[in-house]
Write a protein that holds these residues in place. Structure first.
Motif, PDB file in Angstrom:
ATOM      1  N   GLU A  62     -13.618 -26.952   8.980  1.00 31.21           N
ATOM      2  CA  GLU A  62     -13.979 -25.829   9.843  1.00 31.21           C
ATOM      3  C   GLU A  62     -13.023 -24.663   9.610  1.00 31.21           C
ATOM      4  O   GLU A  62     -11.827 -24.873   9.433  1.00 31.21           O
ATOM      5  CB  GLU A  62     -13.897 -26.228  11.322  1.00 31.21           C
ATOM      6  N   GLY A  64     -12.273 -20.956  11.561  1.00 32.47           N
ATOM      7  CA  GLY A  64     -12.598 -20.166  12.741  1.00 32.47           C
ATOM      8  C   GLY A  64     -12.442 -18.677  12.491  1.00 32.47           C
ATOM      9  O   GLY A  64     -12.104 -18.232  11.395  1.00 32.47           O
ATOM     10  N   THR A  66     -13.882 -14.484  13.211  1.00 38.37           N
ATOM     11  CA  THR A  66     -15.116 -13.708  13.126  1.00 38.37           C
ATOM     12  C   THR A  66     -15.065 -12.850  11.874  1.00 38.37           C
ATOM     13  O   THR A  66     -13.998 -12.603  11.322  1.00 38.37           O
ATOM     14  CB  THR A  66     -15.287 -12.797  14.357  1.00 38.37           C
ATOM     15  N   PRO A  86     -17.708 -18.102  12.344  1.00 33.41           N
ATOM     16  CA  PRO A  86     -17.092 -19.383  12.013  1.00 33.41           C
ATOM     17  C   PRO A  86     -17.936 -20.148  10.990  1.00 33.41           C
ATOM     18  O   PRO A  86     -19.150 -20.007  10.933  1.00 33.41           O
ATOM     19  CB  PRO A  86     -17.026 -20.114  13.343  1.00 33.41           C
ATOM     20  N   THR A  88     -18.538 -24.049   8.904  1.00 29.09           N
ATOM     21  CA  THR A  88     -18.367 -25.504   8.950  1.00 29.09           C
ATOM     22  C   THR A  88     -19.038 -26.132   7.743  1.00 29.09           C
ATOM     23  O   THR A  88     -20.129 -25.707   7.341  1.00 29.09           O
ATOM     24  CB  THR A  88     -19.004 -26.096  10.233  1.00 29.09           C
ATOM     25  N   CYS A 125      -7.992 -23.008  10.608  1.00 33.78           N
ATOM     26  CA  CYS A 125      -8.835 -24.053  10.030  1.00 33.78           C
ATOM     27  C   CYS A 125      -8.533 -25.402  10.674  1.00 33.78           C
ATOM     28  O   CYS A 125      -7.473 -25.603  11.271  1.00 33.78           O
ATOM     29  CB  CYS A 125      -8.652 -24.139   8.524  1.00 33.78           C
ATOM     30  N   GLU A 136      -4.701 -29.125  11.085  1.00 33.19           N
ATOM     31  CA  GLU A 136      -5.119 -27.830  11.614  1.00 33.19           C
ATOM     32  C   GLU A 136      -4.068 -26.776  11.312  1.00 33.19           C
ATOM     33  O   GLU A 136      -2.892 -27.069  11.140  1.00 33.19           O
ATOM     34  CB  GLU A 136      -5.451 -27.913  13.098  1.00 33.19           C
TER      35      GLU A 136
END
Length: 151
Positions: A62, A64, A66, A86, A88, A125, A136
């Motif tokens: 993932e 994140g 914008t 975002p 994924t 991430c 993360e």
């Protein structure tokens, strides 16, 4: 002394010739079918080869934020592409017995985004394995992306 050296060289050459000759076989091995229709198959080769130790894991990458940024990833496929955030990417990874011992690297390295303070920062991430968060990066205090070795 010259006879000894010559005899040793000839003896080594003869030994090499015997070893190389002994490696061959008079009977040819059957050709592999490579999944081609009409190819001959022996009963032992009719079953598909299975991975030894095939542990499977569900992996989710993932990123994140914008906007848009470049994302480089590997482990669940691999790529380096401009993505809308975002973002994924999920997939199943099957590890061989060797990969279970030494590990299988999964990583994601996001590009930069504009932070809340107006400065550029790396996009955050996360890596999840079997639903559990294992790596993360917030993009501010840790800026190396996310990386995890599955075993």
């Amino acid at each position: 002394m010259r006879r000894t050296t010559t005899g040793t060289a000839l003896g080594a050459a003869a030994a090499a010739a015997v070893l190389l000759t002994g490696c061959g076989s008079d009977t040819p091995k059957p050709a592999a079918d490579n999944g081609k229709p009409g190819a001959s198959q022996s009963p032992a080769s009719s079953a598909p080869a299975a991975k030894s130790g095939g542990a499977t894991h569900e992996v989710t990458l993932e990123v994140g934020g914008t906007g848009k940024t470049a994302v480089m990833y590997s482990g669940v496929d691999s790529g380096f592409e401009q993505q809308t955030l975002p973002w994924t990417k999920s997939g199943t990874v099957e590890l061989t017995a060797a990969e279970q011992k030494v590990g299988y690297l999964v990583n994601v390295v996001p590009g930069t985004i504009t932070g809340a303070d107006g400065k550029l920062q790396q996009a955050p991430c996360v890596i999840k394995v079997d639903g559990k968060k294992v790596a993360e990066s917030d993009g501010v205090t840790t800026t190396k992306g996310c990386s995890y070795t599955i075993k």
